[in-house]
Design a protein around this motif. Sequence first.
Motif, PDB file in Angstrom:
ATOM      1  N   GLN A 341       0.826  -1.214   0.000  1.00  0.00           N
ATOM      2  CA  GLN A 341       0.000   0.000   0.000  1.00  0.00           C
ATOM      3  C   GLN A 341       0.861   1.265   0.000  1.00  0.00           C
ATOM      4  N   THR A 342       1.962   1.232   0.743  1.00  0.00           N
ATOM      5  CA  THR A 342       2.858   2.387   0.753  1.00  0.00           C
ATOM      6  C   THR A 342       3.418   2.651  -0.637  1.00  0.00           C
ATOM      7  N   ALA A 343       3.773   1.570  -1.340  1.00  0.00           N
ATOM      8  CA  ALA A 343       4.355   1.724  -2.670  1.00  0.00           C
ATOM      9  C   ALA A 343       3.319   2.213  -3.678  1.00  0.00           C
ATOM     10  N   TYR A 344       2.133   1.568  -3.685  1.00  0.00           N
ATOM     11  CA  TYR A 344       1.176   1.830  -4.757  1.00  0.00           C
ATOM     12  C   TYR A 344       0.199   2.963  -4.450  1.00  0.00           C
ATOM     13  N   MET A 345      -0.206   3.083  -3.211  1.00  0.00           N
ATOM     14  CA  MET A 345      -1.197   4.114  -2.877  1.00  0.00           C
ATOM     15  C   MET A 345      -0.554   5.420  -2.418  1.00  0.00           C
ATOM     16  N   VAL A 346       0.612   5.330  -1.800  1.00  0.00           N
ATOM     17  CA  VAL A 346       1.222   6.533  -1.218  1.00  0.00           C
ATOM     18  C   VAL A 346       2.316   7.092  -2.131  1.00  0.00           C
ATOM     19  N   LEU A 347       3.328   6.261  -2.426  1.00  0.00           N
ATOM     20  CA  LEU A 347       4.443   6.768  -3.234  1.00  0.00           C
ATOM     21  C   LEU A 347       4.012   7.106  -4.658  1.00  0.00           C
ATOM     22  N   PHE A 348       3.151   6.269  -5.248  1.00  0.00           N
ATOM     23  CA  PHE A 348       2.664   6.596  -6.583  1.00  0.00           C
ATOM     24  C   PHE A 348       1.905   7.922  -6.561  1.00  0.00           C
ATOM     25  N   PHE A 354       5.440  16.113  -8.455  1.00  0.00           N
ATOM     26  CA  PHE A 354       6.570  16.468  -9.303  1.00  0.00           C
ATOM     27  C   PHE A 354       6.163  16.291 -10.758  1.00  0.00           C
ATOM     28  N   ASP A 355       6.089  17.401 -11.483  1.00  0.00           N
ATOM     29  CA  ASP A 355       5.706  17.349 -12.889  1.00  0.00           C
ATOM     30  C   ASP A 355       6.718  16.546 -13.694  1.00  0.00           C
ATOM     31  N   GLY A 356       6.200  15.659 -14.535  1.00  0.00           N
ATOM     32  CA  GLY A 356       7.052  14.908 -15.437  1.00  0.00           C
ATOM     33  C   GLY A 356       7.580  13.598 -14.890  1.00  0.00           C
ATOM     34  N   LEU A 357       7.390  13.327 -13.582  1.00  0.00           N
ATOM     35  CA  LEU A 357       7.933  12.106 -12.993  1.00  0.00           C
ATOM     36  C   LEU A 357       6.885  11.003 -12.835  1.00  0.00           C
ATOM     37  N   THR A 358       5.609  11.370 -12.893  1.00  0.00           N
ATOM     38  CA  THR A 358       4.560  10.402 -12.586  1.00  0.00           C
ATOM     39  C   THR A 358       4.603   9.196 -13.513  1.00  0.00           C
ATOM     40  N   GLY A 359       4.696   9.437 -14.820  1.00  0.00           N
ATOM     41  CA  GLY A 359       4.701   8.330 -15.770  1.00  0.00           C
ATOM     42  C   GLY A 359       5.870   7.392 -15.546  1.00  0.00           C
ATOM     43  N   LEU A 360       7.050   7.949 -15.283  1.00  0.00           N
ATOM     44  CA  LEU A 360       8.229   7.119 -15.042  1.00  0.00           C
ATOM     45  C   LEU A 360       8.069   6.306 -13.767  1.00  0.00           C
ATOM     46  N   VAL A 361       7.546   6.932 -12.698  1.00  0.00           N
ATOM     47  CA  VAL A 361       7.366   6.219 -11.433  1.00  0.00           C
ATOM     48  C   VAL A 361       6.387   5.064 -11.600  1.00  0.00           C
ATOM     49  N   ILE A 362       5.282   5.306 -12.296  1.00  0.00           N
ATOM     50  CA  ILE A 362       4.274   4.252 -12.501  1.00  0.00           C
ATOM     51  C   ILE A 362       4.856   3.108 -13.333  1.00  0.00           C
ATOM     52  N   THR A 363       5.574   3.454 -14.396  1.00  0.00           N
ATOM     53  CA  THR A 363       6.160   2.423 -15.252  1.00  0.00           C
ATOM     54  C   THR A 363       7.175   1.582 -14.483  1.00  0.00           C
ATOM     55  N   ALA A 364       8.053   2.258 -13.728  1.00  0.00           N
ATOM     56  CA  ALA A 364       9.049   1.529 -12.943  1.00  0.00           C
ATOM     57  C   ALA A 364       8.374   0.647 -11.901  1.00  0.00           C
ATOM     58  N   GLY A 365       7.343   1.181 -11.226  1.00  0.00           N
ATOM     59  CA  GLY A 365       6.630   0.386 -10.222  1.00  0.00           C
ATOM     60  C   GLY A 365       5.966  -0.829 -10.825  1.00  0.00           C
ATOM     61  N   ALA A 366       5.367  -0.663 -12.011  1.00  0.00           N
ATOM     62  CA  ALA A 366       4.699  -1.792 -12.667  1.00  0.00           C
ATOM     63  C   ALA A 366       5.701  -2.878 -13.049  1.00  0.00           C
ATOM     64  N   ILE A 367       6.854  -2.478 -13.572  1.00  0.00           N
ATOM     65  CA  ILE A 367       7.862  -3.468 -13.978  1.00  0.00           C
ATOM     66  C   ILE A 367       8.433  -4.183 -12.763  1.00  0.00           C
ATOM     67  N   ILE A 368       8.736  -3.441 -11.702  1.00  0.00           N
ATOM     68  CA  ILE A 368       9.263  -4.075 -10.485  1.00  0.00           C
ATOM     69  C   ILE A 368       8.246  -5.031  -9.885  1.00  0.00           C
ATOM     70  N   THR A 369       6.974  -4.593  -9.858  1.00  0.00           N
ATOM     71  CA  THR A 369       5.912  -5.468  -9.329  1.00  0.00           C
ATOM     72  C   THR A 369       5.804  -6.744 -10.143  1.00  0.00           C
ATOM     73  N   LEU A 370       5.832  -6.611 -11.470  1.00  0.00           N
ATOM     74  CA  LEU A 370       5.751  -7.791 -12.334  1.00  0.00           C
ATOM     75  C   LEU A 370       6.906  -8.739 -12.065  1.00  0.00           C
TER      76      LEU A 370
END
Length: 401
Positions: A341-348, A354-370
């Motif tokens: 929950q901290t990773a997906y609900m809070v950190l995401f 921060f403008d411009g970082l959201t897409g990168l954070v989501i993509t990195a989180g999805a790949i790490i989760t996978l």
Amino acid sequence: MSILRLLAIAAITLATAAAWFILGTAIRIRTADTSGRLGGAVSGNWGPQLFQTHPVLSYEMPGTVGLSRQFPPEASEVSVKLLHQPKRKGLIWHRTYALDFSALYQVRNPTPIAQTIFVSFRLPAGGARYDRFQLRFGEKLTDRAPVGGEIRESLHIGPGATVPLAVSFSGTGTDRWTYDFQGAARVRGFHLAMTTDFEEIDIPAGSESPSARQRQGSGWLLDWNYDDVLGARAIAMDMPAVANPGAIAGRITYFAPVSLLFFFAVLVMVSVKRRVNLHPMNYFFLAAGCFAFQLLFAYLVDLLPLLPAFLISAVVSLVLVNGYLLRTAGAAFARISALAQTAYMVLFSYSFFFDGLTGLVITAGAIITLAILMFFTAGIDWSQSFRREGKTSSVPSLPTT
């Protein structure tokens, strides 16, 4: 874990996503309403965009009546100090600023005879307030009031003589400050020094970039030098962007279903791996605990600064969700849930600050989760794990005598 339970969990996720969509729409409407109602009030109280123009110099041509000729200053030394002082109204931060302006123009009589030179200095915006305004033409300190947004003065100057024109004032404005040459065909001997108290430099499109820049304290010292320029473009500065609570809360809320999908995917995989039998009703309460994050945040930002409101809402949601799982599934499962929950609900969600970082954070989180899920579930027999409940048979025990 049965297929019917997975479908029930999916239905809960979709229902929660619909609730988030309604909440996000409500936040957007509130933000737009606040911006519409209070934006004009901010401009009225603090000032609009300030658009400063080059002074207009002219003289009446000999032997004519009412026919004048305009000419530029011989040299210009302009100093501008911009202090970023954003003001908040409701869910909107407005990019307001304070201005100190001073300029020294050298006015030369371009004719071989004595002339009365007329000066027209236009104020940056109509209806704005200007403190300590002073216009001195030669030794003549004007006491004239503006007419049509202009201060007009005149002085008799000898042939080829040069006199100074000094202007200074303080004011306040919103969003942008501009210095424009009013389409002058040629600009000579012009220098503008701008001092800011902010780091973020934003030169609007179509404006001239500074000739030199130097860090000074928490801001910059910027210089524009036009020695002899044809088609000189305007000089302008946009105030730094401010994180608006309403806009951030809306984006976080619209994104929340993706976070919940990641979170529930981890819980389902871990429950299968650890043979923890969570009922769909458990997922319903977990979804409600996650929804509490955005719901509380949407209304706390009206009362608290952005970051404290975010942290309080995140902690409340973490306590609700993982306190519930602690009683339902045990401490080990709750620890995994808290990390997810901290990773997906809070950190995401925090990445939206921060403008411009959201897409990168989501993509990195999805790949790490996978990668994590693929590694830890590689040994699971999915056909056995997703068998339909109630279909397994067991041998009845024989009665004892």
